[in-house]
Scaffold this motif. Sequence first.
Motif, short mmCIF file in Angstrom:
data_model
loop_
_atom_site.label_atom_id
_atom_site.label_comp_id
_atom_site.label_asym_id
_atom_site.label_seq_id
_atom_site.Cartn_x
_atom_site.Cartn_y
_atom_site.Cartn_z
N SER A 73 -3.93 -2.88 0.01
CA SER A 73 -2.71 -2.11 -0.11
C SER A 73 -1.70 -2.86 -0.91
O SER A 73 -1.89 -3.99 -1.23
CB SER A 73 -2.23 -1.80 1.28
OG SER A 73 -0.94 -1.44 1.30
N ARG A 74 -0.63 -2.21 -1.23
CA ARG A 74 0.36 -2.83 -2.08
C ARG A 74 1.71 -2.91 -1.43
O ARG A 74 1.96 -2.32 -0.44
CB ARG A 74 0.44 -2.07 -3.38
CG ARG A 74 -0.96 -1.84 -3.87
CD ARG A 74 -0.99 -1.40 -5.24
NE ARG A 74 -2.35 -1.30 -5.64
CZ ARG A 74 -2.74 -0.99 -6.81
NH1 ARG A 74 -1.89 -0.74 -7.72
NH2 ARG A 74 -4.01 -0.92 -7.09
N PRO A 327 -2.94 4.67 -1.54
CA PRO A 327 -3.64 3.44 -1.85
C PRO A 327 -4.98 3.58 -2.50
O PRO A 327 -5.48 4.63 -2.68
CB PRO A 327 -3.84 2.86 -0.50
CG PRO A 327 -3.99 4.02 0.34
CD PRO A 327 -3.26 5.15 -0.31
N MET A 552 -6.79 -6.70 -4.67
CA MET A 552 -6.60 -6.10 -5.99
C MET A 552 -7.38 -6.87 -7.04
O MET A 552 -7.52 -8.09 -6.95
CB MET A 552 -5.11 -6.09 -6.36
CG MET A 552 -4.26 -5.24 -5.45
SD MET A 552 -2.51 -5.36 -5.87
CE MET A 552 -2.04 -6.79 -4.91
N ASP A 555 -3.48 -5.20 -11.74
CA ASP A 555 -2.13 -4.90 -11.29
C ASP A 555 -2.06 -3.44 -10.86
O ASP A 555 -2.78 -2.58 -11.39
CB ASP A 555 -1.12 -5.16 -12.41
CG ASP A 555 -0.98 -6.64 -12.71
OD1 ASP A 555 -1.26 -7.45 -11.79
OD2 ASP A 555 -0.61 -6.99 -13.84
N PRO A 556 -1.16 -3.15 -9.93
CA PRO A 556 -1.01 -1.74 -9.50
C PRO A 556 -0.69 -0.84 -10.68
O PRO A 556 0.06 -1.21 -11.58
CB PRO A 556 0.16 -1.79 -8.51
CG PRO A 556 0.18 -3.21 -8.02
CD PRO A 556 -0.27 -4.05 -9.17
N GLU A 803 -4.56 6.01 -6.52
CA GLU A 803 -5.74 5.15 -6.40
C GLU A 803 -5.96 4.70 -4.95
O GLU A 803 -5.97 3.53 -4.63
CB GLU A 803 -5.64 3.94 -7.35
CG GLU A 803 -4.36 3.15 -7.26
CD GLU A 803 -4.30 2.04 -8.30
OE1 GLU A 803 -5.29 1.86 -9.04
OE2 GLU A 803 -3.27 1.35 -8.36
N THR A 867 -1.53 2.86 -3.58
CA THR A 867 -0.45 2.37 -4.43
C THR A 867 0.70 3.35 -4.36
O THR A 867 0.52 4.54 -4.57
CB THR A 867 -0.91 2.24 -5.89
OG1 THR A 867 -2.01 1.35 -5.96
CG2 THR A 867 0.21 1.72 -6.77
N GLY A 871 4.61 1.28 -7.51
CA GLY A 871 3.70 0.21 -7.89
C GLY A 871 3.45 -0.83 -6.84
O GLY A 871 3.12 -1.98 -7.18
N GLN A 872 3.56 -0.50 -5.57
CA GLN A 872 3.32 -1.46 -4.49
C GLN A 872 2.06 -1.07 -3.74
O GLN A 872 1.84 0.10 -3.45
CB GLN A 872 4.53 -1.48 -3.54
CG GLN A 872 5.81 -1.86 -4.26
CD GLN A 872 7.04 -1.26 -3.61
OE1 GLN A 872 6.94 -0.25 -2.91
NE2 GLN A 872 8.19 -1.85 -3.84
N ARG A 873 1.27 -2.07 -3.41
CA ARG A 873 0.03 -1.82 -2.69
C ARG A 873 0.26 -1.97 -1.21
O ARG A 873 0.83 -2.95 -0.73
CB ARG A 873 -1.06 -2.80 -3.14
CG ARG A 873 -1.58 -2.56 -4.54
CD ARG A 873 -2.30 -1.23 -4.64
NE ARG A 873 -3.68 -1.29 -4.23
CZ ARG A 873 -4.46 -0.23 -4.14
NH1 ARG A 873 -3.99 0.97 -4.41
NH2 ARG A 873 -5.72 -0.34 -3.77
#
Length: 1142
Positions: A73-74, A327, A552, A555-556, A803, A867, A871-873
């Motif tokens: 996850s981000r 995610p 990952m 990058d996200p 994603e 995501t 842009g955070q997992r």
Amino acid sequence: MESPFVSGPSGPRPGSSPSANPNVVAVAAATAAAAQFAGPLMPFTAPSASVPRPFSAPPPASSHRGPPPALASRPPPSAAFAAAIADSNGHSFDNLDAPRISQTTPAQRTPPENAPTLATAPPSVVLPRVHSIGRSTNAAAAPVSAPLSLPFARPQTLQTPLSGPRPTQPPFARPPPSQRPISVPPTSQPPLSRPSIPQQPAAGPPTSQSFGGSSSLQPFSASSTLQPPLAGIPPSQPTFARSTVQPPLAGILPSQLTLVGPTASQPTFAGSSTSQPLGRPPIPQPYMGIPTSQPYAGRPSSPLYEGPLPTRPFSGPPTTGAPFEAPAWSSQPQEMAASVPGFGQTPPRMFSMPPRAPGQTLPSVPSAMGHLSLAGSRVSMSQKINPNQVPRPLPSSSIIYYETRQGNQANFPPPANSNFIANDTGNCSPRLMRCTMNKIPCTGDLLSTSSMPLALLVQPLALLHPSEEPIEIVDFGENGPIRCSGCGGYINPFFKFIDHGEKFICNLCGSTNVTPQDYYSNLGQNGRRHNADKRPELCRGTVEFVATRQYMVRDPMPAVFFFLVDVSVNAVQTGATAAACSAISQSLADLPDGPRTMVGIATFDCTVHFYNLTRSSQQPLMLIVPDIDDVYTPLHMDIIVQLTECRQSLEQLLENIPGMFGSNKIAGSAFGAAIKAGFLALKPTGGKLLVFQSVLPSVGIGSLSSREAEGRTNVPASDKKAHKLLQPADKTLKTMAIEFAEHQVCVDIFVTTQTFVDIASISIIPRTTGGQVYYYYPFSALSDPGKLYNDLKWNISRPQGFEAVMRVRCSRGLEVQEYSGNFCKSVPSDIDLPGIDSDKTIMVTFKHEGKLQVNSECTFQCALLYTTVYGQRRIRVINLSLTCTDNISSLCQSADLDAQFTCLLKQAASSIPMSPLSQVRQQITDLCINILHSHRKYCATVSSFRQSPETLELLPLYTLALSKSVGLRNDGSVDDRSYWVSRVASLSVPLAIPLVYPRMISLHDLATKEENGSLLASTIFLSSEHIKDDGIYLLENGEDGLIYIGNMANQDTLQQLFGVSSVEGLPSQLALQQFDNPLSKKLNDVLNEIRQQRCSYLRLWVCRKGAPSGLQFLSYMVDDKTPGELSYVEFYMHVQQQIKTF
């Protein structure tokens, strides 16, 4: 009482005949002038066919405890979703963001005939396939009279037009496409016989009022700004009235339900929430020339979840945005044969239906299920039954305060449509995950005896109630969240710590693990850690973990939105093109803020037209791709760019497109080539592809032939192969969809049509990529632009993510049998979700692989790696622990009606494309009888009129409603039924029952209804006996609103509500206005409240007695007996007879 309706079969959908709409002529006149295309040919290179997939093997997991995580996850989102909400009347309030209703442009207005168009075409070039790489590509643009086409050849080099990860740098730990075939979830599954698998948005206060509850309740967001109506929040929104009494259930003893505790029964259908309107009078605003009704903005009425409160521990990085983003997790690579369930397979029998004993047969269902003529004696009983005695749903607007666990055991959840505020005390909120039974059978034999399915309905990003505490975000640092070394399960409140806290036992697989030193804590006398109540992951049923780099490989991905607009002659003349461009333009402000948001746009007819949005000149450059059999995208061109860089030029382009193609004479549609071209543009990064389609795809790849003649309305019931028209015509689009999902491209399709478009074939694309189909048939440029705008606005602004990968784990003794919903499946244990949002639900069915201990706890854990749009997992972990039982009476009493029926609905929908309708109707009736028979046989102590458990006493009513629904009626069109099947696949639990058993309220007496309560509380049973000739009624199912006007309706009432003195002055499709009178304001308040609850902007239809539209309204009267169908009382007595003689 004599029915006010004319008997006869149901008529076509109101307004279904594409008549000469004055609106069509107006749109055609507005776009009469064709644009001049200019510019020399610009040779360029297109990408080669073979590009390595951006996936690779997972990184080594040596640094992690146990095997490599199956999830990832981000970090948290960075900005809260802005509340840009508009009510149906377009008025705004202080401290609120007013809806962006742009001034009507020449392309949006309906000018007088022969009015000159102001739109001009951008310079255009035809994109050839060059033979020589050395050919110059810097030729100056020169105007030409029309796009030119020359012989084309593919270039020999490959370039990536976007700055994303290199093709060889995969984002997730998965094998390349060549090694990992992907299978798609079944587009259709047979009835119920052992699960085949395939969705509730959280509640919030109505946007039409401010929060007036106790200050002790935790608000949904730090913001206290009032929100206007039409926020798009899901069903069952409370008004926070301090009433604590729950109205009695239909037909059972009254009871009060204020704080839900362990109980053997639960209330049935609880109606809508209460609402109090704000006091400011509305200010009408125009919208594209249609009445002043402001389209519903599709946003939730309250600020979305912003992450943990500042004072909470372990909240991770501060976030200002909505953490509801999706995610994608890395999982173990595993080769498997590519298979696509649901296409060309033999349907299994419905799950939970035990095999018959030798010689045993279930009596056939009378005409209600088979739609045959019925003799009255077939359902006659030895004693007459009062129709008022049969169970019926009773609405309620009281607030229920619900604790998920109490006394170390799970509480039964309140009804899905009730007005409840959940307190997470160890188990997740039922909005996020709900089980079909609240006690788990210890053995498979016990489950089979009950005839009930064991399934979870998971809505992982569902909106929470604004008074519920937000989901905590936990950051474990570089090492990531603690997990079991045996099964990979995530730490949760049910991990048992032993040896003074130095070890812990996994509640899922029983493995013993060593507690990391930096996580050690002493244990109390009760065996709990001293800091358990301070650690969200140890005391909450739902948490979000910040994903570390080990989850990952790239990058996200950024938030990329690519729009495809149909500009064929049909789309332009019906106003669909202008409506789409206007909706996109107004929705740009609702896209996520920041430099990571990227956009692109293309149009298509028989060719595909890209647009360079960052040229130094004032107008974008049009790039024409004429090869629709082997489509390609331009390179070295700014096709997808940052929104902040191209906002102005994109808005100007959207304003000009309807005029540019105003005189277009091309009737064909290269739909397949267009979505393939859009995919190629998104391929390096992934993202969302939003397609506006108006006609049947007819040219290029993925073209379809019209099957309309084979599947016209009223297909004979004897046609055993009619259901095959509900299957995809071929595998071309399905193959494309698998490739889209592999590269994290989610597709949503907005079908704005007046003709057959073969929904059965094109819906496979959103079904596989985690998207959705929106259906506007027949499209009206007068009333539908408002719904189109609000649907698009909610689509791009609701909590969502990209994603994503999801896995559900369960305690030893059970195993996952199947997943069902909108996703792609590449490995048996996980499902891939290129897109996931707050409205999507996944159904997961289970089977026994062993025996569970009596009174032990059986835990289900859903882990979603995704995501966010920022842009955070993240890894969202949702836990539900239920008690195991070997008592079938206790098992029956623990059944969840909402979840049981939703499971039945999804199984029936998946069976429709595989089996004749009569067979599906028979199967759902058999399952209903089996379930209720098991209760009578094993649970009932005395003979009584009602022989079903209180929790399931409404199951016969909803089963009958399902058999009379659009999906199972014989008179439905192919596209209508295909859309219904597509919608049910990802439908949430709160919307399942209203879809087949709509809500009906009276409108003519709104002035007499109490001001301090919900205007939706007084619902009417679905029987024509309750319809009066002088009445006006609204019936809504979450998708459409049917307004029935009696022949003797009061003229003054009509004038106040609709601005006309006669029903003849109203169109079949209505764009409601608000007039300066209390009755009109109340009607708009009612619609606003419904739109909030359903998270959908209703299409309004006017129905008249004696007209086809009146018959359409009549078809929803589930209680009535109609030719070939049983009434509810008859069907109920038939079910009771079969239970007795089973």
